[in-house]
Design a protein around this motif. Structure first.
Motif, PDB file in Angstrom:
ATOM      1  N   LYS A 164      41.507  44.442  38.029  1.00  0.00           N
ATOM      2  CA  LYS A 164      40.366  43.557  37.805  1.00  0.00           C
ATOM      3  C   LYS A 164      40.559  42.661  36.588  1.00  0.00           C
ATOM      4  O   LYS A 164      39.963  41.595  36.521  1.00  0.00           O
ATOM      5  CB  LYS A 164      39.089  44.376  37.693  1.00  0.00           C
ATOM      6  N   GLU A 165      41.383  43.098  35.639  1.00  0.00           N
ATOM      7  CA  GLU A 165      41.659  42.241  34.481  1.00  0.00           C
ATOM      8  C   GLU A 165      42.412  40.994  34.893  1.00  0.00           C
ATOM      9  O   GLU A 165      42.042  39.882  34.542  1.00  0.00           O
ATOM     10  CB  GLU A 165      42.484  43.013  33.443  1.00  0.00           C
ATOM     11  N   GLY A 223      40.403  39.200  38.193  1.00  0.00           N
ATOM     12  CA  GLY A 223      39.089  38.634  37.946  1.00  0.00           C
ATOM     13  C   GLY A 223      38.153  38.724  39.139  1.00  0.00           C
ATOM     14  O   GLY A 223      38.000  39.771  39.771  1.00  0.00           O
ATOM     15  N   GLU A 224      37.540  37.593  39.464  1.00  0.00           N
ATOM     16  CA  GLU A 224      36.541  37.544  40.529  1.00  0.00           C
ATOM     17  C   GLU A 224      37.129  37.903  41.890  1.00  0.00           C
ATOM     18  O   GLU A 224      36.474  38.560  42.698  1.00  0.00           O
ATOM     19  CB  GLU A 224      35.911  36.148  40.579  1.00  0.00           C
ATOM     20  N   LEU A 225      38.363  37.493  42.147  1.00  0.00           N
ATOM     21  CA  LEU A 225      39.004  37.815  43.425  1.00  0.00           C
ATOM     22  C   LEU A 225      39.122  39.328  43.584  1.00  0.00           C
ATOM     23  O   LEU A 225      38.793  39.877  44.643  1.00  0.00           O
ATOM     24  CB  LEU A 225      40.381  37.163  43.531  1.00  0.00           C
ATOM     25  N   GLU A 259      37.324  41.613  42.114  1.00  0.00           N
ATOM     26  CA  GLU A 259      35.969  42.165  42.264  1.00  0.00           C
ATOM     27  C   GLU A 259      35.473  41.997  43.697  1.00  0.00           C
ATOM     28  O   GLU A 259      34.882  42.911  44.276  1.00  0.00           O
ATOM     29  CB  GLU A 259      35.003  41.471  41.294  1.00  0.00           C
ATOM     30  N   ASN A 260      35.705  40.813  44.277  1.00  0.00           N
ATOM     31  CA  ASN A 260      35.280  40.558  45.650  1.00  0.00           C
ATOM     32  C   ASN A 260      36.033  41.439  46.646  1.00  0.00           C
ATOM     33  O   ASN A 260      35.441  41.950  47.598  1.00  0.00           O
ATOM     34  CB  ASN A 260      35.462  39.084  46.009  1.00  0.00           C
ATOM     35  N   TYR A 302      46.562  39.839  41.700  1.00  0.00           N
ATOM     36  CA  TYR A 302      45.298  40.529  41.635  1.00  0.00           C
ATOM     37  C   TYR A 302      45.452  42.030  41.460  1.00  0.00           C
ATOM     38  O   TYR A 302      44.480  42.727  41.272  1.00  0.00           O
ATOM     39  CB  TYR A 302      44.455  40.239  42.887  1.00  0.00           C
TER      40      TYR A 302
END
Length: 155
Positions: free
Chosen positions: A77-78, A81-83, A85-86, A152
């Protein structure tokens, strides 16, 4: 087919899989996880339709494990990021739907998750596609496969 031949083919298949994994890039490994989950769901659906309850449960549980312990756990997640998390939210959604499908004997939910996994697999295949190169000279020293970090996730 004799038991000995079946064992030999099984061992050959395992060695082939191990060799494929050893030489696969991180992106190719992700594609392999998607393929494994899709295959397990298809098998679970077959068992569901045939009324083979223990086998259905085992196959769907295998798919859940691949998604949760393979795909979801590998998210970084670091870096992602948003990808990331999604993707994590989508993986949790899929495992929930698989659990529900198993409890309710609902093949439509299995098909739904296969559709989601197939879309993700196709996306990964398009970004991990590499040009075909000639086979290396067997006598030449070989470099170790690149196991760099995914954009990711972890390698």
């Amino acid at each position: 087919m004799s038991v000995g031949v079946q064992r030999a083919l099984s061992a050959y298949g395992k060695q082939g899989l191990e060799a494929t994994i050893e030489s696969a890039s991180p992106g190719q490994l992700v594609v392999m996880l998607y393929e494994g989950a899709i295959k397990a769901i298809h098998l679970g659906k077959l068992h569901m339709l045939n009324g083979e309850i223990p086998e259905k449960g085992a196959s769907i549980s295998k798919a859940i494990a691949i998604i949760d312990e393979g795909l979801r756990i590998s998210l970084d997640k670091e870096q992602g990021g948003e990808l990331a998390e999604n993707l994590e939210a989508l993986y949790l959604y899929m495992t929930g739907k698989l659990f529900e499908a198993n409890l309710e004997n609902n093949p439509d939910l299995l098909d739904h998750v296969v559709g989601l996994l197939s879309d993700l697999k196709e996306a990964w295949e398009s970004i991990t596609a590499a040009p075909v190169v000639a086979a290396p000279d067997a006598s030449a020293p070989q470099a170790a496969p690149d196991r760099g970090t995914l954009s990711y996730g972890r390698a």
